[in-house]
Write an enzyme that holds these catalytic residues in place. Sequence first.
Site, PDB file in Angstrom:
ATOM      1  N   CYS A 145      76.444  63.471 -82.629  1.00 28.82           N
ATOM      2  CA  CYS A 145      77.702  63.994 -82.087  1.00 28.82           C
ATOM      3  C   CYS A 145      78.365  65.006 -83.016  1.00 28.82           C
ATOM      4  O   CYS A 145      79.170  65.825 -82.581  1.00 28.82           O
ATOM      5  CB  CYS A 145      78.663  62.857 -81.768  1.00 28.82           C
ATOM      6  SG  CYS A 145      78.031  61.733 -80.499  1.00 28.82           S
ATOM      7  N   HIS A 190      85.646  66.402 -81.018  1.00 26.59           N
ATOM      8  CA  HIS A 190      84.515  65.833 -80.289  1.00 26.59           C
ATOM      9  C   HIS A 190      85.096  64.912 -79.223  1.00 26.59           C
ATOM     10  O   HIS A 190      85.964  64.088 -79.502  1.00 26.59           O
ATOM     11  CB  HIS A 190      83.615  65.055 -81.251  1.00 26.59           C
ATOM     12  CG  HIS A 190      82.612  64.181 -80.563  1.00 26.59           C
ATOM     13  ND1 HIS A 190      81.808  64.643 -79.550  1.00 26.59           N
ATOM     14  CD2 HIS A 190      82.286  62.876 -80.734  1.00 26.59           C
ATOM     15  CE1 HIS A 190      81.035  63.654 -79.121  1.00 26.59           C
ATOM     16  NE2 HIS A 190      81.312  62.575 -79.833  1.00 26.59           N
ATOM     17  N   ASN A 228      81.171  61.670 -73.004  1.00 25.89           N
ATOM     18  CA  ASN A 228      80.714  62.045 -74.344  1.00 25.89           C
ATOM     19  C   ASN A 228      79.389  62.791 -74.203  1.00 25.89           C
ATOM     20  O   ASN A 228      78.368  62.202 -73.868  1.00 25.89           O
ATOM     21  CB  ASN A 228      80.528  60.774 -75.192  1.00 25.89           C
ATOM     22  CG  ASN A 228      80.103  61.081 -76.621  1.00 25.89           C
ATOM     23  OD1 ASN A 228      79.642  62.177 -76.933  1.00 25.89           O
ATOM     24  ND2 ASN A 228      80.237  60.092 -77.484  1.00 25.89           N
TER      25      ASN A 228
END
Length: 323
Positions: free
Chosen positions: A114, A250, A280
């Site tokens: 990520c 993020h 996500n």
Amino acid sequence: MAGRSVVVGVGHYLPERVVQNAEFENTLETTDEWIRTRSGIERRHFAAEDETTSDLATNAAKAALADAGLTADDIDAIVLATSTADLTFPSAATMVQARLGMTRGFAFDVQAVCAGFVFALSNANALILSGQAKRVLVIGAETFSRIMDWTDRSTCVLFGDGAGALVLEEQQGQGTSDDRGILATDLNSDGRYKDLLYVDGGVSTQSTGHLRMQGNQVFRHAVEKLAKTAEIALERAGLNSDDVDWIVPHQANIRIIQGTAKKMGLPMDNVIVTVQDHGNTSAASIPLALSVGKQRGQIKQGDLIVTEAIGGGLAWGAVALRW
């Protein structure tokens, strides 16, 4: 005068299939309300069966090039952040390079889960500042739907697929924090925390594997580490949180996003939020949010942006840049 890596184009691509939270109610003991209240996610996109990470990345790259008014011939390098490349090798970046018709320069993947796009952006900036490239296409692209355990309600409802891209170009600045471009970066990792977020398979273990996560533990590390790395990047640029126009975090979980903003002393009005629509998307989430933020009319030239991310590794970092 000082060389700066300036964003001259941005774009994104999302697969056609939109999956609403309610779809999971048919197969899992979960509800739309449960998912929304714990994550802020309402829907996400899933790639089609014949759609790969490099497909998503190529579409995002084309959008970014069009936004910049450039062609593949103008690009010296491609840095693609992904944990879900099409093949073990070659890199997804070289596949994008071929599809764009780019026959010069170089392309490679970066794998920091990520945090991948922050790592890719930092590497691209270093390539430009060291004179190895004048224009770099920086891409984040993922098909996390391929590594979900569809029986694990704590993880499979959180992730989605997508891609975002930026074009960075070398320009001359004054060497001050008023310059456009990347002003400072901060990268970190600590491999002791592997078991908090990982995929239980891979090439040398001879299996594809599924994503495994200790959500509460990741959350605990996330807010503290994200606020800290953002502050360090700003400090290196000679700035602080009062100077920030936009946090572009993020997009993992609305609670992490809110917690980080609060720790940085900034209101949610200064945060670009897309998690509700994308879930996500790992390395794709920051460039997706930058592209959507520009599209919405939120991000404007001259705005000071801090972008931060944390992912498996654990790996985390931040970039302070002026749009």
